[in-house]
Write a protein that holds these residues in place. Structure first.
Motif, short mmCIF file in Angstrom:
data_model
loop_
_atom_site.label_atom_id
_atom_site.label_comp_id
_atom_site.label_asym_id
_atom_site.label_seq_id
_atom_site.Cartn_x
_atom_site.Cartn_y
_atom_site.Cartn_z
N LYS A 202 0.89 -1.15 0.00
CA LYS A 202 0.01 -0.04 0.05
C LYS A 202 0.83 1.24 0.06
O LYS A 202 0.37 2.34 -0.18
CB LYS A 202 -1.02 -0.03 1.07
N ALA A 203 2.10 1.39 0.25
CA ALA A 203 2.92 2.32 0.43
C ALA A 203 2.99 2.89 -0.85
O ALA A 203 3.25 2.50 -2.08
CB ALA A 203 4.41 2.09 0.75
N HIS A 204 2.98 4.43 -0.70
CA HIS A 204 3.02 5.28 -2.16
C HIS A 204 4.35 5.37 -2.93
O HIS A 204 4.22 5.97 -4.11
CB HIS A 204 2.10 6.48 -1.77
N TRP A 205 5.20 5.06 -2.18
CA TRP A 205 6.53 5.19 -2.64
C TRP A 205 6.78 4.25 -3.84
O TRP A 205 7.42 4.40 -4.73
CB TRP A 205 7.61 4.97 -1.56
N ARG A 242 1.36 9.36 -6.29
CA ARG A 242 1.72 9.07 -5.08
C ARG A 242 0.47 9.24 -4.13
O ARG A 242 0.03 8.66 -3.07
CB ARG A 242 2.69 9.77 -4.41
N LEU A 243 -0.31 10.52 -4.33
CA LEU A 243 -1.52 10.85 -3.68
C LEU A 243 -2.67 10.12 -4.02
O LEU A 243 -3.35 9.66 -3.14
CB LEU A 243 -1.85 12.42 -4.28
N LYS A 245 -2.18 6.85 -4.47
CA LYS A 245 -1.92 5.59 -3.94
C LYS A 245 -2.16 5.84 -2.27
O LYS A 245 -2.69 4.99 -1.81
CB LYS A 245 -0.73 5.32 -4.03
N ARG A 246 -1.66 6.83 -1.89
CA ARG A 246 -1.82 7.20 -0.39
C ARG A 246 -3.33 7.29 -0.02
O ARG A 246 -3.72 6.91 1.12
CB ARG A 246 -1.25 8.53 -0.22
N LYS A 247 -4.29 7.51 -0.88
CA LYS A 247 -5.79 7.61 -0.75
C LYS A 247 -6.20 6.33 -0.76
O LYS A 247 -7.46 6.03 -0.44
CB LYS A 247 -6.55 8.55 -1.75
#
Length: 382
Positions: A202-205, A242-243, A245-247
């Motif tokens: 799940k990490a956005h990196w 990234r945003l 994915k972060r969501k």
């Protein structure tokens, strides 16, 4: 003295180089397989409405070719939105001329740029405000689309259940300077981001995107707050992915080179300025992070090439280690170029690519910390 220093470090440095070279080679192969395995040919030719959006600033040389290629799409339900971002050339007139003959094409003149926004994110935001599609596609004005690029985006989003897809488009080079600069974007998937992790973690990196072609679901775009979160980012594509994915949404990085092509820059100088402005920004404008990256790139990516000649000249017992590392790096770049349908011999230019990366990263840092900033599309970017 240099020879003595490397002999002292040899029990650590040479084996480390072999490990690093092997890792990057395997990573590039894994990413190549990932993009090949999960990139589907277009098979959905009608469905949800798609808004294809083209921000254009002073693109009179490219805009007609781009829009005409978009008009030729085989997908049934789509619109084309063009925003002339305060252009001072004939971009607006050319686009309006095309729109007059095709009701699917809508042309807008951009509002003046606010002080707290960068140009491209603001242009993207204005386009999104006018878009009526369930799927939004952002694409650059210097891209040329095959007739199935929109169908390709819809197909891959539906089959992969992805909320956002992006990837490498086919790159066109007009000079040697472009050849040793533009492919540095492949550095992301060759040496940095393991794409398979993006599916499992799940990490956005582990998410990535290239602004030349981004498709995103409208509801997801709205949920992340549109372009507001990256309104002052030069690498807006990376920050968007990234945003998303972060969501908690799904992003995919695929290979689009068979559907879309682009000549990004007109010569070495513009390539350095265009890509260089993103380097320090991509690293969060951290000098420590950049310095660490420069050390790694120099000693573990560029230096093995001249070191091979030093080992040969001194009959070093580590010559075979370094030869294997050089071969691994050459194969890494060769496979990356072949995967992008580019000439195989470009793979032998990797020492120049890494040397160029060192220069560009230093240039990006200097222009930022000195306050000089960057000039792009006749605008200042800090």
């Amino acid at each position: 003295m240099l020879e003595a220093a490397f002999e002292l470090l040899s029990p650590f440095y040479y084996p480390a180089l072999l490990v690093v070279g092997s890792y990057f080679f395997l990573l590039s192969l894994a990413n190549h397989y990932e993009m090949w395995r999960f990139t589907f040919a277009p098979e959905i030719f009608d469905g949800p409405k798609v808004s294809v959006m083209v921000p254009a600033r002073n693109e009179e040389k490219n805009i007609a070719r781009c829009v005409e290629s978009l008009r030729a799409q085989v997908y049934g339900n789509y619109e084309i939105l063009i925003l002339s971002d305060n252009s001072t050339d004939k971009t607006l007139e050319i686009a309006q001329g095309i729109a007059a003959a095709d009701p699917r094409v809508k042309v807008f003149e951009g509002r003046p740029l606010p002080q707290d926004w960068y140009g491209k994110p603001y242009a993207m935001s204005q386009l999104a405000d006018r878009a009526g599609g369930e799927i939004l596609i952002f694409t650059d004005a210097d891209t040329v689309h095959g007739p199935t690029s929109v169908a390709w985006a819809v197909t891959n989003m539906q089959k992969l259940r992805a909320d956002m897809v992006s990837g490498y488009v086919g790159q066109v080079f007009g000079s040697f300077g472009e050849i040793i600069t533009v492919p540095l974007m492949f550095f992301l998937t060759g040496f940095v981001i393991p794409l398979f992790m993006n599916r499992h973690v799940k990490a956005h990196w582990f998410s990535a995107a290239i602004g030349q072609f981004i498709a995103i679901r409208r509801k997801v775009f709205d949920d992340i707050g549109g372009c507001e979160a990256f309104r002052r980012k030069t690498s807006e594509d990376i920050y968007m992915s990234r945003l998303v994915k972060r969501k908690g949404y799904s992003t995919r990085f695929l290979n689009i080179c068979a559907r879309v092509s682009c000549r990004m820059y007109d010569g070495y100088k513009s390539a350095i300025e265009g890509i260089g402005k993103n380097v320090f920004d991509f690293l969060g404008k951290s000098t420590v992070f950049l310095a660490t990256l420069l050390i790694i790139v120099f000693f573990f990516l560029f230096f093995p090439f001249p070191l091979l000649f030093l080992c040969l000249a001194t009959s070093s017992p580590w010559t075979l280690h370094i030869l294997i590392v050089v071969i691994l790096y050459t194969l890494t770049w060769l496979f990356m170029f072949l995967g992008q349908r580019l000439p195989w011999w470009y793979g032998f230019l990797w020492p120049l690519l890494f040397l160029n990366l060192l220069y560009m990263a230093g240039w990006s840092w200097h222009r930022t910390v000195s306050g000089q900033g960057f000039s792009w599309k006749d605008r200042s970017v800090s």
